[in-house]
Design an enzyme around this catalytic site. Structure first.
Site, PDB file in Angstrom:
ATOM      1  N   GLU A 294       0.847  -1.216   0.000  1.00 53.92           N
ATOM      2  CA  GLU A 294       0.000   0.000   0.000  1.00 53.92           C
ATOM      3  C   GLU A 294       0.874   1.255   0.000  1.00 53.92           C
ATOM      4  O   GLU A 294       0.629   2.205  -0.747  1.00 53.92           O
ATOM      5  CB  GLU A 294      -0.917  -0.025   1.220  1.00 53.92           C
ATOM      6  CG  GLU A 294      -1.673   1.254   1.502  1.00 53.92           C
ATOM      7  CD  GLU A 294      -1.745   1.553   2.983  1.00 53.92           C
ATOM      8  OE1 GLU A 294      -1.316   2.648   3.385  1.00 53.92           O
ATOM      9  OE2 GLU A 294      -2.217   0.674   3.737  1.00 53.92           O
TER      10      GLU A 294
ATOM     11  N   GLU B   3      11.223   2.967   2.184  1.00 57.78           N
ATOM     12  CA  GLU B   3       9.858   2.866   2.694  1.00 57.78           C
ATOM     13  C   GLU B   3       9.726   1.784   3.754  1.00 57.78           C
ATOM     14  O   GLU B   3       8.837   1.856   4.600  1.00 57.78           O
ATOM     15  CB  GLU B   3       8.875   2.620   1.546  1.00 57.78           C
ATOM     16  CG  GLU B   3       7.437   2.995   1.871  1.00 57.78           C
ATOM     17  CD  GLU B   3       7.257   4.467   2.243  1.00 57.78           C
ATOM     18  OE1 GLU B   3       6.275   4.773   2.960  1.00 57.78           O
ATOM     19  OE2 GLU B   3       8.077   5.319   1.838  1.00 57.78           O
TER      20      GLU B   3
END
Length: 1012
Positions: A65, A167
């Site tokens: 996501e 990330e």
């Protein structure tokens, strides 16, 4: 491509047009055309969530996501989607995007992607067990390109190796933030105590260990596994899209077909959930677990069949209404009377299509903690009562009314007719919220019920209700008992959050004994609800005022009034601020005022709970200047409730037993302040430094133990002896009616036979004064994090700019609009300083500024401060390089934001109340600021930046609040011992500093200048 002939049920008052289509790739779409909308929005729901995580990769779905936002083959520039949205967004009304986010960061039910809400609330995503939802909103004229960029998430995303590594750090930072949150810890513990092979058992957030360390140990490449997961699970036939814009349905359809037809259909099946996650060893258990915060909580849960399969019958809604009721004779009423509980809620909790839990959550007092067996016994006695009395249709009707609080109508006898009327009178909500709600419904409900969902149960089925009721049995129960008192008395540790716990088996006979030993109180079903409105007619107000008008002014009060000219709903909005000088005179007075308001709510609860069930909400809240009464909802019986509240205030008495309960609750809240997130602590210190006449939480914590009921008995008459009422009434109420309400209140408090208040002296009007920082000065305040176990550090870097005025306001707003996405990209995405990294505006009683908020385990506050200054230097060059077209585009985006229409009465009233509460009274603010923006030049903006924001600007005023986490104690000590530098001045004592600084003038407290 197909188009279904099914008719989608929509409210009669809803003028929007809807069309369901299915693309050739089997992607289901709902098109919504709303000619009146200011915004366009879209939401894509993917029926893939954390349950689909591979065993070797906990958190992979959540990590994916995050990664989809980075780049795509068509738009390869990193973060270009977010940049485009940020340049063309309009900010959320009501609670600002960042506040909305920060308030919901502690919710473990879904895992939000922080970055997207930082862009003004315009784009975000979240991962749940079975779904991942992506959504955004944008100005309508920019929607086509925004939708194209959004579509590429699902067509050909890019996931570079460098971005993947960065990330993972962001996901780890997100997880670090949650480690000391009781909500997250208890959620994971409940999952942990379930069948190990069941997906419910999994850890879903992910961290550095699960996404980087362990995969490398096994020879796995995280990026390749991420791509593999995307390829295996993301398929068009598992996706549902909602698109909302002002264009015609035909135009939207062409747009969607063009943008989304390339999404690949791999013909995947929904993830198969293997039934219930709890076997026989996971029920009939009592789990004792150690909390982080002070306080005790009891969670009683039963595995049940999901009621979503019977959403038209609503069995859990019926049972939740009764078990969670707070009126006389209810379970909560008895527990409260015994002094054992301060809150209770009941209903269906975590649910999927295959399993679900019915849950009762009770906040316990210290006395309640000592009587948990009695509480569980009373709960099962109430369940037995429901079994004995049978299922009642009239209660079923009220259940529907309670859970459809948008509108209530009682002129029809049939439940289906009531529900239809409720549905047809609902308020409009922002498009971004609407598309998310509908997209979440699409995989679950048939198309005709996509808008309705489960909000309109229309089939009364006693058998189904009894089936669920039979599941709420002693042989099926899981009890989780949370308290710090269990510290040192547990023998197990949950692996992901380190939560200490122990498990005891409980038998049916034990619970039966608890029932027999429970207090013999008179439990009974609720009475019929007298607050349900029967008059929903709209008042014909002759003068259609565009802005609030000062309807009445006296030495006792001012009354601002605005009729509903926009929404045509039978609702009203009433707020009354009691400005009481004695409320803020000392820390003792501050705490006693807080206890006073809570006791009032406590005394009114059994009566006013029925009003809330009927859609009429009230609150009595402690404020900086005294206390506030608010009543919001259906206007028919609003005055009845308001007058009861006023009578209770005027005739207030102290009940010693309830005083002790409320005192205990307030004490724990003060004690738990130290467990706030470090960024919240930094924001608190910033407010304490800037706002005059405020008391620190430590003072309150020190005085509370010495306060007794007699102190409140003596204090309340003094509190009310001098007061001024600031009132706002809006909605479906006529001017004479509004005036009559305030006249009645004045009669009760000031002019009746037993007056208890006198008007304020001119010298007593309360003001909102804010510290004026010196030009050219940079101040910093270092503080240790209050919880040594929390490794997170935080920084608030505040730049004070000006006193409220239209032209400088729009300059500041434009700077914040242009800078916030680059700030996020640099500080969060590139430098990975922390999961929380935002640039927002700050409005402190009309004193405007900007502030960076960063929370991090990676770097200390001093380092983060230096990186913010480096960002501002970098941004300066970008500002100068901005083209005229870019400047105009940003100006137009800000204008569109200001011209966005209010969606409902509460939103409109909140906007005007802020003007009244701050004392600014600029009701035409939006129009005036738009006029100022239209005349603004690019030079005006750069001059503003050079004067107020630029590093080293001679007029710049900066305050940095640095909170050091547990692992950075040495950095804190070094900073405390360093002498002041030429360009930085350390604040050693907040209160000495406040006394040494000048103050801005106050907008509030100048009632002599308000004229009729």
């Amino acid at each position: 491509m197909g188009e279904a002939a099914v008719e989608i049920v929509k409210p009669r008052t809803d003028t929007r047009e809807y069309r369901r289509i299915v693309l050739r790739n089997s992607l289901g779409v709902l098109l919504i055309s709303d000619p009146d909308t200011d915004k366009a929005a879209a939401s894509m729901d993917v029926s893939v969530g954390s349950f689909s995580d591979p065993e070797d990769f906990p958190g992979l779905a959540h990590f994916l996501e995050h990664m989809l936002f980075y780049a795509s083959e068509k738009y390869p520039l990193e973060d270009s989607y977010s940049k485009y949205i940020a340049e063309n967004f309009t900010a959320r009304k009501g609670v600002g995007g960042w506040k909305h986010l920060l308030l919901h960061l502690d919710s473990p039910k879904t895992i939000p992607l922080l970055v997207r809400l930082n862009h003004g609330g315009s784009t975000n995503a979240f991962t749940s067990s079975e779904h991942t939802n992506y959504y955004f909103d944008v100005n309508s004229d920019c929607f086509e390109e925004a939708l194209d960029r959004f579509a590429q998430f699902f067509v050909k995303p890019l996931m570079s190796a460098d971005a993947t590594t960065r990330e993972i750090k962001a996901v780890d930072s997100e997880n670090q933030k949650n480690l000391l949150s009781d909500a997250w810890r208890m959620n994971q513990l409940q999952k942990h105590i379930s069948a190990e092979g069941h997906p419910y058992h999994k850890f879903s957030t992910g961290n550095w260990d699960t996404l980087e360390v362990k995969p490398k140990e096994k020879g796995l490449d995280t990026r390749q596994e991420l791509i593999k997961f995307y390829e295996e699970h993301y398929s068009a036939n598992l996706m549902h899209l909602v698109v909302y814009t002002k264009d015609s349905l035909d135009k939207i359809q062409r747009l969607v077909e063009n943008k989304f037809q390339e999404v690949q259909n791999k013909d995947r099946s929904n993830f198969h959930i293997p039934g219930q996650p709890c076997t026989s060893e996971h029920v009939q258990i009592l789990v004792k677990t150690v909390r982080i915060k002070q306080g005790h909580k009891l969670r009683v849960k039963w595995p049940i069949t999901p009621s979503i399969h019977n959403y038209k019958e609503g069995p859990c809604r019926y049972l939740g209404h009764l078990i969670g009721h707070e009126g006389e004779g209810s379970l909560f009423y008895i527990l409260k009377t015994l002094g054992w509980a301060t809150s209770l809620s009941a209903g269906e909790g975590d649910w999927t299509l295959k399993f679900s839990f019915f849950e009762v959550v009770i906040d316990l007092t210290d006395a309640g903690h000592e009587h948990v067996q009695g509480i569980v016994g009373l709960l099962f006695k109430y369940i037995s009562l429901l079994q004995e009395t049978g299922v009642c249709q009239w209660i079923f009707d009220e259940v529907v009314l309670k859970n459809n609080l948008k509108q209530i109508f009682l002129q029809c006898q049939k439940l289906s007719a009531i529900c239809e009327t409720v549905f047809h009178y609902q308020d409009k909500i922002p498009p971004i919220d609407y598309v998310v709600n509908v997209s979440l419904n699409m995989p679950i409900y048939p198309p005709e019920d996509w808008l309705v969902g489960s909000s309109l149960p229309s089939k009364f089925s006693p058998d189904l209700i009894r089936k669920v009721l039979d599941k709420l049995a002693p042989d099926n129960v899981r009890i989780f008992w949370e308290s710090k008192n269990f510290e040192g008395h547990t023998d197990m540790v949950e692996p992901w959050y380190g939560t200490a716990y122990s498990i005891e088996k409980i038998t049916v006979s034990m619970i039966q004994q608890w029932m027999l030993a429970a207090p013999n109180e008179h439990l009974h079903l609720p009475a019929p609800n007298l607050f349900i409105p029967t008059d929903l007619s709209l008042k014909d107000v002759q003068e259609k005022a565009k802005f609030p008008v000062l309807l009445r002014k006296s030495s006792y009060s001012t009354l601002w009034y605005k009729p509903d000219t926009m929404f045509s709903t039978p609702k009203a909005y009433v707020k009354i601020d009691f400005n009481c000088p004695f409320a803020t005179s000392s820390p003792e007075a501050d705490v006693l005022t807080d206890i006073f308001t809570r006791l009032l709510m406590d005394y009114l609860n059994e009566y006013a709970y029925y009003a809330q069930v009927a859609g009429l909400y009230y609150g009595i809240n402690h404020t900086d200047s005294g206390f506030q009464v608010a009543v919001i909802g259906y206007n028919h019986k609003l005055r009845n409730l308001l007058e009861t509240v006023v009578e209770k205030i005027a005739n207030f008495t102290v009940k010693p037993d309830r005083f002790l309960v409320i005192k205990e609750m307030v004490t724990k809240e003060y004690q738990n302040f130290k467990f706030q997130q470090p960024y919240q602590q930094a924001m608190y210190y910033c407010s304490l430094i800037l706002q005059d006449n405020t008391w620190p939480w430590m003072d309150g914590l020190e005085v509370i133990p010495h306060l007794e009921a007699d102190d409140l008995v003596k204090f309340v008459p003094m509190l009310l002896s001098r007061a001024f009422l600031e009132c706002y009434i809006a909605g479906n109420i006529e001017p004479k009616e509004a005036e009559s309400m305030i006249l009645h209140i004045e009669y009760i408090f000031y002019s009746g036979p037993r007056p208890i208040c006198q008007p304020l002296f001119p010298s007593q009007y309360l003001t909102n004064r804010v510290i004026k920082l010196d030009k050219g000065m940079s101040y910093f305040y270092p503080a240790k994090g209050l919880n040594p176990s929390d490794e997170n550090s935080a920084l608030v870097h505040y730049i004070q700019v000006h006193r409220d005025d239209f032209l400088p306001n729009v300059k500041l707003q434009l700077f914040a609009l242009i800078a916030k996405q680059p700030a996020f990209h640099q500080l969060r995405t590139v430098e990975q300083l922390g999961y929380i990294a935002v640039l927002i505006q700050r409005n402190c009683s009309g004193i405007r500024g900007a502030q960076f908020i960063v929370q991090s385990t990676a770097k200390g506050p001093g380092h983060i401060d230096s990186r913010i200054e480096e960002f501002l230097k970098m941004f300066e060059s970008k500002l100068y390089a901005m083209s005229e077209d870019e400047f105009k585009s940003n100006v137009n985006a800000l204008i569109d934001m200001k011209l966005e229409k209010h969606k409902n009465l509460s939103e409109e009233s909140g906007f005007y109340w802020r003007e009244i509460n701050d004392g600014t009274l600029k009701f035409d603010r939006r129009e005036a600021e738009v006029a100022a923006l239209k005349n603004l030049t690019q030079k005006d903006l750069t001059d503003f930046f050079n004067e107020h924001i630029k590093v080293g600007a001679p007029r710049k005023k900066t305050l940095s609040v640095r909170v050091y986490g547990g692992q950075r104690t040495s950095e804190y000590e070094e900073e405390m011992n360093e002498p002041n530098q030429l360009d930085w001045v350390k604040i050693d004592d907040i209160f000495k500093f406040r006394k040494s600084q000048p103050l801005y003038g106050s907008f509030k407290g100048c009632h002599g200048h308000v004229k009729l």
